[in-house]
Structure formats: C-alpha cells, structure tokens
Design a protein around this motif. Structure first.
Motif, mmCIF file in Angstrom:
data_model
loop_
_atom_site.group_PDB
_atom_site.id
_atom_site.type_symbol
_atom_site.label_atom_id
_atom_site.label_comp_id
_atom_site.label_asym_id
_atom_site.label_seq_id
_atom_site.Cartn_x
_atom_site.Cartn_y
_atom_site.Cartn_z
ATOM 1 N N ILE A 229 40.201 41.345 29.803
ATOM 2 C CA ILE A 229 40.276 41.385 31.259
ATOM 3 C C ILE A 229 39.003 42.083 31.728
ATOM 4 N N THR A 230 38.252 41.453 32.606
ATOM 5 C CA THR A 230 36.988 42.021 33.069
ATOM 6 C C THR A 230 36.938 42.022 34.593
ATOM 7 N N THR A 231 35.917 42.661 35.135
ATOM 8 C CA THR A 231 35.625 42.567 36.560
ATOM 9 C C THR A 231 34.135 42.295 36.706
ATOM 10 N N ARG A 232 33.670 42.103 37.921
ATOM 11 C CA ARG A 232 32.268 41.751 38.145
ATOM 12 C C ARG A 232 31.581 42.843 38.963
ATOM 13 N N THR A 233 30.268 42.882 38.936
ATOM 14 C CA THR A 233 29.537 43.942 39.632
ATOM 15 C C THR A 233 29.739 43.892 41.132
ATOM 16 N N SER A 234 30.033 42.724 41.669
ATOM 17 C CA SER A 234 30.223 42.594 43.119
ATOM 18 C C SER A 234 31.623 43.004 43.575
ATOM 19 N N ALA A 235 32.524 43.299 42.636
ATOM 20 C CA ALA A 235 33.914 43.622 42.993
ATOM 21 C C ALA A 235 33.996 45.005 43.639
ATOM 22 N N PHE A 236 34.970 45.154 44.518
ATOM 23 C CA PHE A 236 35.242 46.451 45.116
ATOM 24 C C PHE A 236 36.096 47.293 44.167
ATOM 25 N N ILE A 237 36.044 48.598 44.364
ATOM 26 C CA ILE A 237 36.831 49.500 43.531
ATOM 27 C C ILE A 237 38.317 49.167 43.643
ATOM 28 N N PHE A 238 38.759 48.849 44.870
ATOM 29 C CA PHE A 238 40.189 48.546 45.026
ATOM 30 C C PHE A 238 40.569 47.302 44.228
ATOM 31 N N GLU A 239 39.646 46.317 44.099
ATOM 32 C CA GLU A 239 39.941 45.126 43.313
ATOM 33 C C GLU A 239 40.087 45.481 41.835
ATOM 34 N N ALA A 240 39.227 46.375 41.358
ATOM 35 C CA ALA A 240 39.349 46.825 39.972
ATOM 36 C C ALA A 240 40.663 47.550 39.750
ATOM 37 N N MET A 241 41.066 48.344 40.738
ATOM 38 C CA MET A 241 42.336 49.056 40.640
ATOM 39 C C MET A 241 43.499 48.070 40.529
ATOM 40 N N LEU A 242 43.480 47.033 41.376
ATOM 41 C CA LEU A 242 44.558 46.040 41.346
ATOM 42 C C LEU A 242 44.567 45.292 40.021
ATOM 43 N N THR A 243 43.390 45.006 39.473
ATOM 44 C CA THR A 243 43.300 44.331 38.178
ATOM 45 C C THR A 243 43.950 45.174 37.088
ATOM 46 N N MET A 244 43.670 46.477 37.090
ATOM 47 C CA MET A 244 44.276 47.366 36.104
ATOM 48 C C MET A 244 45.790 47.432 36.279
ATOM 49 N N LEU A 245 46.232 47.539 37.548
ATOM 50 C CA LEU A 245 47.667 47.601 37.810
ATOM 51 C C LEU A 245 48.365 46.340 37.322
ATOM 52 N N HIS A 246 47.774 45.201 37.638
ATOM 53 C CA HIS A 246 48.425 43.931 37.338
ATOM 54 C C HIS A 246 48.476 43.644 35.844
ATOM 55 N N ASN A 247 47.434 44.038 35.108
ATOM 56 C CA ASN A 247 47.331 43.675 33.696
ATOM 57 C C ASN A 247 47.613 44.823 32.733
ATOM 58 N N ASN A 248 47.919 46.007 33.283
ATOM 59 C CA ASN A 248 48.233 47.161 32.440
ATOM 60 C C ASN A 248 47.128 47.434 31.426
ATOM 61 N N VAL A 249 45.886 47.530 31.934
ATOM 62 C CA VAL A 249 44.756 47.886 31.081
ATOM 63 C C VAL A 249 44.122 49.167 31.613
ATOM 64 N N HIS A 250 43.502 49.925 30.715
ATOM 65 C CA HIS A 250 42.900 51.202 31.096
ATOM 66 C C HIS A 250 41.377 51.158 31.080
ATOM 67 N N HIS A 251 40.784 50.074 30.608
ATOM 68 C CA HIS A 251 39.329 49.929 30.569
ATOM 69 C C HIS A 251 38.942 48.532 31.042
ATOM 70 N N LEU A 252 37.934 48.471 31.910
ATOM 71 C CA LEU A 252 37.454 47.183 32.425
ATOM 72 C C LEU A 252 35.957 47.046 32.185
ATOM 73 N N PRO A 253 35.535 46.102 31.341
ATOM 74 C CA PRO A 253 34.110 45.787 31.273
ATOM 75 C C PRO A 253 33.650 45.206 32.614
ATOM 76 N N VAL A 254 32.491 45.644 33.074
ATOM 77 C CA VAL A 254 31.925 45.156 34.332
ATOM 78 C C VAL A 254 30.809 44.168 33.996
ATOM 79 N N MET A 255 30.972 42.929 34.465
ATOM 80 C CA MET A 255 30.071 41.847 34.081
ATOM 81 C C MET A 255 29.180 41.430 35.247
ATOM 82 N N GLU A 256 27.958 41.068 34.905
ATOM 83 C CA GLU A 256 27.049 40.399 35.834
ATOM 84 C C GLU A 256 26.625 39.104 35.164
ATOM 85 N N GLY A 257 27.303 38.025 35.517
ATOM 86 C CA GLY A 257 27.133 36.789 34.759
ATOM 87 C C GLY A 257 27.721 36.970 33.370
ATOM 88 N N ASP A 258 26.921 36.714 32.342
ATOM 89 C CA ASP A 258 27.361 36.901 30.960
ATOM 90 C C ASP A 258 26.940 38.257 30.393
#
Length: 624
Positions: A229-258
C-alpha cells in the motif's frame, strides 16, 4: 438609528449575503432602503421593463419566471431577486410575481453597484446561482482547513532506507538497526532500474521471524510484504491517514512515479496531528479483551468532536469514523479467533452501509455479514462461524455500535454464506428486482471486506458492477426506489418538517438529506460499472464516464458535502451539550448561513432526482 431602521438592519444580518457584511456597508443599505407591498397575484417585475432596485423579500413568497413564462424559482423570506437585470442593462430579465402578500425591501441600484464593486463576498453571491454559492461557501471552509492542505512530503525527514530483496534476514535486521529505521524497503534489482518489490518492518521481524525461530540466513523475500500500500508525493496528509486507517498499515512508502521518495510512519502522522483518530486506532489494536475495547470506545465521540472543531471535511470525518469502526471489528475478530481457534475454512468479514462507504458518523448501528469459502459445510463449520459472529456482534454492541434492528448482521445465518451463495443472492436481486430485492440492494451493494480473505468481497464488487450495469430494468427499478426519499424542501423553498411525535418541527438530515443523495448516486455508479463504494469516489467515476453532465457532478458533490457537514456539526454540538446525538434538526437551531445554503443544496438534490427520473424512466417499470 431609528427603531424601524434597526429592525431592518437586524433582519438583513440574518441572511446571506448580508450576514457577514461590514457595518459601514449595512448602514449604507439601511439608510437608502424603500419598502414596497405587493398583494398575492400581482406583478413585481415585468419582462424587459426598467429595473433600478435589488429586491429583498422581507415576508411572503415570490415566483420568478423565465422569459418563456416557465416557472424558474420560488423564493421566500431573506432571499433576493432582480440582480441579474442590474448586472446587465437595468432591465428585467426574470419576471417576478407575488405568490403571497409580500413585503419587499428595495435597495437602490447605486447602492447595489457600490456593494458589487467593494464587497467581494457580496459580488460572489449575486453573480452566482445556488450551486455556485455552495461551491463558494465550501471553498472558504477548505482554505481555512490546514490538515486538508498539508502534503505528505512535509512528513518526510530523511532519504528512504533500501536493500536488495535478495538479502538475508540477519543482514536486513542489521541494516535497520544501523540506520535507525523501523521499516526497510526491498528492491528488485533484476531490471534496468531497481523497483520497489516489498517492505519489512520491526513488527514483521518479531511476528514472522523471531516468533517462528527462522534461521538468520532465511531470504528476506520469504517474510516481506509484497502487496504494498503506497501513497504519492502529491497526496495530502489526511489522505495518507485515511489510507492507513482503511488498510491497517503503519508504514506508507511515498512514491513519485516509480521512484520512492521516502517512507512515512503512523507515528509521524500522530506527531503532526496529535489528536488524530490514528492515535485511537493504534490503541485499539493494543487492547487484550472486550473490556479494554469498551473503555476505549468512550473516546470515539471526543475524537469526532475534535475533527469537527478542526474543520475537517465530511469525507475525512466519515472515513476516520469508519476506520475506527473497522478497527474495533478487526480487533474483535482477532480476539474471537484467539478464543475459538483458527477458522475451519477461510472467510471474509464484510462491512455494509456507511462503514463500507467510509461515511460513518457517531450515530450508527452495525451492518455486517460473512463471506465463507465455497468449501464451507454448515454441519461441520457453521457452529464456529456463528460463535465468532456472535462474539464480534456482542463486542461491537458493548463498544457503542448497536445491534441492527433489521438483523443485517453475520449472526443471521442468511448473511453468513459461501461466496457462491452470495453471487446467487446478487444475481437474483438484479434479475428479479422486487421490493425486498431492492431493499437488499441498497444495503448490500455498499460492501467492503475488513478482515480475512478480502479478495472475496473484491470479487463480489466486480460481479455486482458487471451484472448491474447490463440490466436496464434493474437500474430503472432501483432509480424508482431512490425517488422514495425526497429532500425536505417545500413548495415555497421552506423546510418540510415532521408534523407529529417526538421529532415534530424537525427534519431528518440523514433520511431526507444525505441518504437521497447516496441512493441516486449509487444508481448512476452501478450504471457506469463502477466498483467504487464511497459517494465521492462514485461521483468521480460517474464524471469520467460523462453519464451525467460535468456541472451536475460538481453540484451533487457540493450539495452532499454541505448537507453532510451540517449533519456532522449538529451531532458534534449535541455531544458537547451532553445530549444524545441524532439526525433530527430544527431550522431555528441552524445559522442563517446554514439555512440558506441547505436550501440551495436541497434544490440541487431535487433537480438531480428529476434527472434520475428522466435518465432511467422508472415510471415504465410500474406495470412490470
């Protein structure tokens, strides 16, 4: 100032666009106003005749017409008309007639032009229609909402720590220790450019390596998490928070393209948003029994109120509350499996309704079901799954999620079935859309897997999207069903309220507000084959297919957001006042700003329901 002028001024300040106007502008208006009285049925403005006043309805009701003579709008106390002619050529573009005996304040053109040139809020208001005013109101909220505008890159404090996915277990642990990180990104170096292939965390080392006593030379690829489960550099902090909540993950790699730009951890967001719902979620996972979960559940209303105070939008609040609800369910399922032993066959615990749509608030019951492996044998296996379902349902009830009065819970054997049976259910509801089938469709077609074999519910989402989009009869019947709940807006743009019982003189912002929007958007989403569950995501999918006009999508999004946020604020105020939160609102408890824009929002919903009726022709199904 004379008493009469003070009364005029006070009335103006209760309605947009005058409610936030500077005192000097209000004084200019009040000192120049003339008052006119019109009997019911008399003309106020005639087409193409000169008009030199902005008209403000002090009392009564007025009908506005198009040039063709078609009724355009009905307005009542606190609303204005005549502005479009003043902006163009000082002639009447929309004729107006008194529907009731009406008292009208006349604001001279020279004052109107002064306000238009000097008050930006006034200019925005008079130049726009209902839906544009909604957009303007929501834009002002978003600009003041810092959590909505901060990007995840703000949380990246160091370069990502990486290693080849061929390293051994001991080497991976050494790298993490030397670099002082809790997560290691693992790269596939076989291609021209290294690509992210997995992640290993401190928790993985404990649970997958140490607990299993794996040799130090074990390939790290044996225990790494591959479906990232990843997020992108353009994402807002709240979007990352929702991603963690929804997928029950504690670490998110932040991607810019590949390319990996960094990793953010749950602790990073908790530090940034010290009162974040993530803090509550992390504590839920640490509870060892139902008693601990029940104690922690008392913090949910406070978390809700804090988010409202911080001006989070409805999507953020709904997703956070749904994430908390999911986490309680997930932890109860883990505790249940510890108590009962491992499941005899694979299964998926499925959330339904508002939790599945990420639109849950504090007033909610539990809607859930189980999708079981097709090898499920009731005689051999159902005793286990009934016990597990009961453990979870009772635990949720103790944590404030009341039992479903319609028995839409996994404790009901009908909703605890193998995957193949669920497909038969859905196929039958779509092919034979009787009243009960349509009711079930409204409930079960908002679904999300939250524990176990999530792929089972993903398969069901695809099955529903493909089958429903190809059945025009089902869509027409579902559209007809969606028209049963209408917004509480009367003939004269007044609120329609309950007439008797405990809820007399109120209207329900869920049943008559957000629910009608969710219902009609669900129909459009199914028609375009979307697998999305959240109302905003469904709108995005609908917009991409051009199923409805682009401005229609934007208007619905704004209307849904405004109705939802008024409902959310109502519940938060009740909690702060020590009252039981509900969805029933009295108009007098709303601010003039809320009353005015709720009418705009309800008007948008009403128009959207008319389009739904036109688009799917549900009347044609009445005799089917």
């Amino acid at each position: 100032m004379q008493a009469e002028l003070i009364e005029i001024r006070n009335h103006l300040t209760q309605h947009s666009p005058f409610d936030e106007m500077p005192d000097e502008f209000l004084d200019r208006i009040v000192s120049s106003i003339e008052i006119a009285y019109f009997r019911a049925g008399t003309d106020i403005l005639k087409l193409d005749e000169p008009n030199t006043n902005l008209h403000y309805v002090r009392s009564g009701a007025v009908e506005i017409y198009r040039r063709s003579g078609e009724l355009y709008n009905r307005i009542t106390e606190g609303e204005i008309f005549g502005q479009f002619g003043l902006l163009m050529n000082k002639s009447v573009r929309f004729p107006a007639k008194a529907l009731e005996d009406s008292l009208i304040y006349l604001i001279p053109d020279e004052v109107f032009q002064y306000l238009w040139e000097n008050d930006e809020s006034f200019t925005d208001f008079v130049e726009t229609e209902n839906h544009s005013r909604l957009r303007s109101a929501l834009s002002r909220r978003e600009k003041s909402n810092q959590p909505m505008t901060a990007r995840v890159t703000r949380l990246i404090s160091r370069e990502p720590v990486m290693a080849p996915n061929t390293v051994r277990l001991q080497e991976a642990a050494r790298i993490m220790t030397d670099r002082g990180v809790s997560a290691l990104l693992l790269m596939d170096e076989n291609g021209d450019k290294p690509t992210l292939s997995g992640i290993i965390t401190d928790r993985d080392l404990r649970t997958r390596a140490l607990c299993e006593a794996l040799p130090s030379e074990t390939p790290i690829s044996d225990i790494m998490t591959e479906e990232l489960i990843t997020t992108r550099t353009s994402a807002f902090i709240f979007e990352a928070m929702l991603t963690m909540l929804h997928n029950n993950v504690h670490h998110l790699p932040v991607m810019e393209g590949d390319t990996v730009r960094g990793v953010i951890a749950l602790s990073d967001i908790v530090k940034h948003e010290s009162q974040s719902s993530l803090y509550l979620v992390s504590n839920i996972y640490h509870q060892q029994d139902v008693k601990g979960l029940r104690r922690l559940s008392k913090e949910v209303p406070n978390t809700f109120v804090r988010m409202v105070r911080e001006d989070a939008n409805s999507h953020m609040i709904g997703s956070a509350m749904a994430g908390i609800g999911r986490t309680f369910s997930q932890r109860l399922l883990e505790l249940g499996e510890e108590k009962l032993g491992p499941p005899p066959v694979p299964y998926c615990f499925m959330a339904l309704g508002s939790m599945a749509r990420d639109e849950q608030l504090v007033v909610t019951d539990q809607d859930n079901a189980m999708v079981l492996d097709d090898r499920f044998d009731p005689e051999q296996h159902d005793e286990y799954f009934l016990a597990l379902a009961k453990f979870v349902s009772d635990g949720l009830a103790e944590c404030g999620y009341s039992y479903c009065t319609g028995d839409i819970m996994a404790t009901n054997q009908k909703w605890r079935q193998p995957l193949k049976v669920w497909k038969k259910y859905f196929a039958d509801w779509i092919e034979n859309p009787k009243a009960e089938a349509l009711l079930n469709s409204n409930i079960f077609f908002d679904l999300d897997g939250i524990h176990g074999r999530i792929e089972y519910t993903e398969e069901l989402k695809t099955f529903i999207a493909e089958k429903a989009s190809n059945s025009q009869r089902f869509l027409a019947m579902l559209a007809r069903n969606a028209l049963n709940r209408t917004p509480p807006l009367g003939f004269f743009r007044t609120f329609v309220m309950e007439e008797s019982g405990r809820q007399a003189k109120t209207f329900n912002l869920k049943r008559r507000g957000t629910a009608p929007v969710s219902d009609l958007i669900r129909v459009h989403a199914l028609a375009c084959g979307s697998r999305a569950q959240n109302t905003f995501n469904r709108l995005k999918a609908i917009g991409q297919t051009k199923l409805i006009p682009e401005d229609g999508v934007d208007n619905l999004r704004d209307a849904f957001e405004f109705i939802a946020i008024v409902r959310i604020r109502h519940q938060a105020l009740s909690i702060e006042a020590g009252r039981e939160p509900d969805n029933n609102v009295r108009p007098e408890d709303l601010s003039p700003f809320e009353r005015s824009h709720l009418k705009d929002a309800f008007q948008v919903v009403s128009q959207a329901q008319k389009f739904l009726k036109f688009r799917y022709n549900p009347q044609a199904t009445r005799n089917v």
